[in-house]
Design a protein around this motif. Structure first.
Motif: not given
Length: 145
Positions: A39-49
């Motif tokens: 399977a494909s996995i994606r980890r995303t971190e956001y910084n508010g903007g």
């Protein structure tokens, strides 16, 4: 009450973990695939903007089987649309052709249940920890943001 969303095409699944439980996510992990395949996995971190970093990778077949086995235990667990009944400030959505479940779903039974059973909280935490471990282990390639 189960969500009224269209299931993915037959055989596909999607698992999404987001933190915090409500509001704009600061951390999100998404696993998409089919049983008995990688399977494909994606980890995303956001910084508010917007997105600040995104990593992707592939989860091996054996780990996919284990993930699906763990996440399928969520079927029938209580959920609540506006509060985190598991105390982890984490939202998990699991979507297959057979099961659509999320701990942020509107579940009238959860309104009656003030205290979720300790075993269910432990199971939910184990599943969250497993999804996060998959992301740490396999989502290592930089992705275009």
């Amino acid at each position: 009450m189960p969500r009224q969303v269209a299931p993915p095409p037959s055989g596909e699944f999607q698992v999404v973990l987001s933190k915090p439980f409500s509001g704009a996510p600061t951390h999100q992990i998404e696993v998409i695939g089919e049983p008995n395949r990688s399977a494909s996995i994606r980890r995303t971190e956001y910084n508010g903007g917007g997105k600040s970093s995104e990593k992707k990778g592939d989860v091996p077949t054996d780990d996919v089987k284990e993930l699906l086995s763990l996440v399928s235990r969520l079927r029938g667990f209580p959920s609540h649309a506006s509060k985190d009944v598991y105390g982890l400030d984490t939202k998990v959505d699991f979507n297959t052709f057979e099961i659509q479940w999320g701990n942020a779903d509107d579940d009238s039974a959860a309104d009656v249940v003030n205290e979720i059973a300790g075993e269910q909280k432990d199971d939910f935490k184990r599943i969250v920890d497993s999804i996060e471990a998959l992301a740490r282990t396999f989502a290592k390639q930089d992705s275009a943001v």
